[in-house]
Design an enzyme around this catalytic site. Structure first.
Site, PDB file in Angstrom:
ATOM      1  N   LYS A  70       0.792  -1.225   0.000  1.00  0.00           N
ATOM      2  CA  LYS A  70       0.000   0.000   0.000  1.00  0.00           C
ATOM      3  C   LYS A  70       0.828   1.281   0.000  1.00  0.00           C
ATOM      4  O   LYS A  70       0.390   2.306  -0.543  1.00  0.00           O
ATOM      5  CB  LYS A  70      -0.954   0.020   1.206  1.00  0.00           C
ATOM      6  CG  LYS A  70      -2.150  -0.908   1.082  1.00  0.00           C
ATOM      7  CD  LYS A  70      -3.110  -0.677   2.244  1.00  0.00           C
ATOM      8  CE  LYS A  70      -4.379  -1.490   2.102  1.00  0.00           C
ATOM      9  NZ  LYS A  70      -5.358  -1.155   3.170  1.00  0.00           N
ATOM     10  N   ASP A 107     -10.202   3.402   2.098  1.00  0.00           N
ATOM     11  CA  ASP A 107     -10.421   2.778   3.407  1.00  0.00           C
ATOM     12  C   ASP A 107     -11.247   3.673   4.328  1.00  0.00           C
ATOM     13  O   ASP A 107     -12.143   3.196   5.037  1.00  0.00           O
ATOM     14  CB  ASP A 107      -9.083   2.447   4.074  1.00  0.00           C
ATOM     15  CG  ASP A 107      -8.414   1.220   3.485  1.00  0.00           C
ATOM     16  OD1 ASP A 107      -9.136   0.376   2.911  1.00  0.00           O
ATOM     17  OD2 ASP A 107      -7.183   1.103   3.584  1.00  0.00           O
TER      18      ASP A 107
END
Length: 277
Positions: A70, A107
């Site tokens: 990520k 997210d």
């Protein structure tokens, strides 16, 4: 798509066999009758940039990115959204028709949508939120809570310096409390969020005293294996509203699917069932 190629998407991680994303996106593709595919890809760190740059040539319209890529993937993209920059991680790539790669982080969006769905009466401005943990997930949660107008975000982490880094990055709205005092700070919290892996199957339990929890508090856990963690079970017994972590996984996937396949999917009971199969 501007041509007749079948659109491809997927998820990149290392390892990746445990990911629920292929089931989730496969369910949506079938539900909406879309002639596309979503593929899990195990990519080693040293191959990440080369793979990312090659995928658009193979018909990919985008991919999700998960652990451990990520942060590293940020160097492989052409444009990064403001929220991904603030969080310091990217979980969604879109391969644009002009050849540029857009990196985003959904997210925080997934967290808030899950919270609004599971605790519709929660008012962000009603009082403090306590966040357990100070990793990447905590950064996404804090970003979302700050944007929603939560007046104070209290962060507590087993290693205090990591929590202090969040305070430095996010400003005065974030305060830091020692881990040993975590049980005390929940007393005034209107929202309690566990962003750590504690309580997950195969991990130690989250051992924070919860005696002081308010009955009107909302408690949510980003862990979804098991769906009902010890934290959620205890909070439920105390009369709190609880929200499990699976919904965050489902909701964070919505923006990417819409960008890649042109249909905004709905997160419903059938979606949850598909992810849990």
């Amino acid at each position: 798509m501007t041509d007749s190629r079948i659109p491809l998407a997927g998820v990149i991680g290392h390892p990746i066999a445990h990911s629920k994303s292929p089931r989730l996106h496969g369910h949506w593709l079938k539900t909406y009758g879309i002639n596309g595919h979503y593929i899990p890809m195990d990519v080693a760190p040293q191959d990440l940039v080369q793979v990312i740059r090659t995928l658009p040539k193979a018909g990919f319209v985008g991919v999700n990115v998960t652990i451990p890529h990520k942060e590293a993937v940020m160097s492989a993209v052409d444009q990064i959204t403001d929220r991904a920059t603030l969080i310091g991680a990217v979980n969604t790539l879109t391969f644009r028709e002009d050849g540029r790669i857009l990196g985003d982080n959904t997210d925080g969006y997934g967290f808030m949508e899950n919270l609004r769905s599971g605790a519709p009466d929660w008012d962000p401005k009603s009082g403090p939120a306590v966040v357990f943990g100070a990793g990447g997930a905590a950064r996404a949660v804090i970003t979302a809570l700050a944007e929603a107008g939560v007046p104070e975000i209290i962060v507590t982490n087993r290693t205090r310096p990591r929590a202090e880094k969040l305070r430095d990055d996010f400003g005065q709205r974030v305060t830091v409390t020692d881990w040993v005092q975590a049980g005390n700070v929940v007393e005034d919290a209107r929202l309690v969020v566990n962003t750590t892996s504690l309580g997950m199957i195969g991990k130690p339990e989250l051992r924070v005293p919860l005696d002081g929890l308010r009955r009107d508090a909302v408690v949510t856990d980003l862990v979804y294996t098991p769906l009902k963690t010890r934290l959620l079970a205890t909070a439920e017994e105390m009369g709190c509203t609880t929200v499990d972590g699976l919904g965050m996984l489902l909701h964070q996937a919505v923006p990417g699917f819409e960008r890649w396949f042109g249909e905004r999917p709905v997160v419903d009971a059938a979606t949850r069932a598909a992810a849990l199969r």
